[in-house]
Design an enzyme around this catalytic site. Structure first.
Site, PDB file in Angstrom:
ATOM      1  N   SER B  13       0.806  -1.221   0.000  1.00 47.30           N
ATOM      2  CA  SER B  13       0.000   0.000   0.000  1.00 47.30           C
ATOM      3  C   SER B  13       0.844   1.278   0.000  1.00 47.30           C
ATOM      4  O   SER B  13       0.299   2.371  -0.082  1.00 47.30           O
ATOM      5  CB  SER B  13      -0.946   0.001   1.200  1.00 47.30           C
ATOM      6  OG  SER B  13      -0.191  -0.111   2.382  1.00 47.30           O
ATOM      7  N   SER B  14       2.163   1.167   0.098  1.00 54.73           N
ATOM      8  CA  SER B  14       3.002   2.367   0.083  1.00 54.73           C
ATOM      9  C   SER B  14       3.246   2.816  -1.354  1.00 54.73           C
ATOM     10  O   SER B  14       3.763   2.067  -2.180  1.00 54.73           O
ATOM     11  CB  SER B  14       4.344   2.061   0.758  1.00 54.73           C
ATOM     12  OG  SER B  14       5.384   2.811   0.150  1.00 54.73           O
TER      13      SER B  14
END
Lengths: 216, 244
Positions: B13-14
């Site tokens: 998710s980064s």
């Protein structure tokens, strides 16, 4: 024609560029953009930098902003084989890492301590001092390795970026930095290795410190 | 010569991890993905990881013992090291000082202005349920205005071929999409986003899972903090300059 640096000596990012020019011995003309007087919104400045921030570099028909990117440009263009921005991918990457760290972490943590007072008359947010202490610990550890910011055996752009940030913090007196021995030793040593240090960085950092103190 | 695959410590998710992953794919490099559970197990705070990266951030790479973090510095390193003197690969981060200057400028614009304004605006709303802050919304809008302006002049954020500045900024813009923030009012930016999604063969592979994860998380936060109204209010850009 010498390159032109548009900026203000109190601004730490402008000082990164001035020091880079001094160390590379590139002749330059300093054009003061007084943000308080609104110089940055004048049409002739917007033409070279629509984002109207400082610094801006003009080199012939090439103009750019973003201080740390200007520093890497200058080293690429004028510092061929210079140790200031080493060409070995692994060493250069550590310098780049420090430059992004300076922008996103180090200078940001300093800004979070001094800007609320300077521009909004407020105290820093809770947690800002603890964060800065942690960040200074990282910086101290980075320097511990070789006495320079990127673990090299001589001065690089990483040192110039860090010294612009750190000198600003020291001059404001807003945070006790005495506990970071390697960092303080590095500061004293590196100042002596930058040509025309007072003109390029020292005087501007002092001015920034006085400005901060006037808001207390 | 056979290279050991580069280890990439990441969390899907980064956005910064997604950018590095796209860069690895663009260079055709082998990668060994090591996923860190940062939210339940706090794996990035484990001593073994802190020993490698005292700042305990992702992405971090280990290239046969050489350790590096900061996504944008990693992308510069990868192209510097693995361009194989191939012109097409070199064009991701060309060597002439002016092109490099323009790319570095955009990478610093991303970290210091664009991505920063996204975090400054959305983070308080998501984490503590604070209302929308107009000043912060304007900073984001201003960054998007500049970006739209850059893209009104050229196909990519720097010139007319893909560079690592596109990959970095693409990860920030898709993070905005995951936050249900519509950028359709920014004509040139929308055109560029659509083009990259269609043209990059590795787009879905590098981004889809992470964007979906982040979107679900952000929506759950909106629900729990009861501030969906604030987010919805900014589904349309407030006002934007148009560049024709």
């Amino acid at each position: 024609m010498p390159v032109e640096l548009y900026g203000m000596s109190a601004s730490a990012p402008c000082r990164i560029v001035a020091m880079t020019l001094e160390v590379l011995e590139v002749p330059y003309e300093y054009k003061t953009i007084d943000l308080m007087a609104g110089d940055q919104m004048k049409p002739e400045y917007l033409k070279i930098n629509p984002q109207h921030n400082i610094p801006t570099l003009v080199d012939g028909d090439f103009a750019m902003n973003e201080s740390r990117a200007i520093a890497t440009y200058l080293a690429n263009a004028y510092g061929k084989d210079s140790k200031l921005y080493p060409v070995d991918p692994k060493v250069r990457a550590v310098v780049d890492q420090r430059l992004y760290f300076d922008m996103g972490v180090f200078y940001k943590a300093i800004g979070d301590i001094i800007y609320p007072k300077m521009f909004e008359g407020k105290d820093p947010e809770s947690g800002a001092k603890d964060k800065l202490k942690e960040v200074l610990g990282w910086v101290n550890d980075m320097i511990k390795k070789s006495g320079y910011a990127a673990g090299t055996d001589s001065l690089t752009l990483a040192d110039l970026a860090f010294i612009a940030s750190f000198s600003t913090l020291v001059e404001t007196g807003s945070f006790d930095v005495s506990g970071f021995a390697e960092l303080n030793a590095w500061f004293e040593k590196v100042k002596g290795e930058i040509k025309n240090y007072e003109k390029a960085n020292g005087a501007g950092a002092t001015a920034m410190g006085q400005w901060y103190k006037s808001k207390l | 010569m056979v290279w050991a695959p580069i280890e990439l410590y990441y969390t899907p998710s980064s956005p910064h991890c997604r950018a590095v992953l796209m860069c690895l794919k663009a260079l055709g490099l082998d990668v060994e993905l090591i996923k860190l559970d940062m939210y339940q197990k706090y794996e990035h705070k484990k001593p073994w990881f802190i020993k490698m990266n005292p700042q305990h951030t992702v992405p971090t790479i280990n290239d046969s013992g050489y350790i590096l973090w900061e996504s944008r510095a990693i992308m510069c390193y990868l192209v510097n090291k693995y361009n194989n003197d191939d012109l097409e690969l070199q064009s991701l981060y060309p060597k002439d000082p002016e092109s490099r200057g323009n790319i570095d400028k955009l990478l610093f614009f991303d970290i210091g202005s664009l991505y920063k304004s996204i975090v400054d605006y959305f983070h308080p709303m998501l984490m503590t349920g604070e209302g929308s802050d107009e000043k912060k919304a304007n900073a984001l809008k201003t960054a998007l205005d500049y970006l739209d302006g850059f893209l009104s002049q050229q196909t990519f954020v720097v010139g007319d071929s893909l560079t690592i500045a596109d990959l970095s900024i693409l990860s920030s813009i898709t993070q905005l999409e995951a936050l249900d923030f519509k950028i359709t009012g920014y004509k040139h930016l929308s055109r560029w986003l659509q083009k990259l999604k269609e043209d990059l063969p590795y787009f879905d592979e590098c981004n889809k899972e992470g964007i979906d994860m982040f979107r679900s998380w952000a929506r759950s936060k909106q629900g729990t903090n009861g501030n969906s109204e604030n987010l919805l209010r900014h589904k349309k850009p407030i006002r934007c300059k148009t560049y024709d």
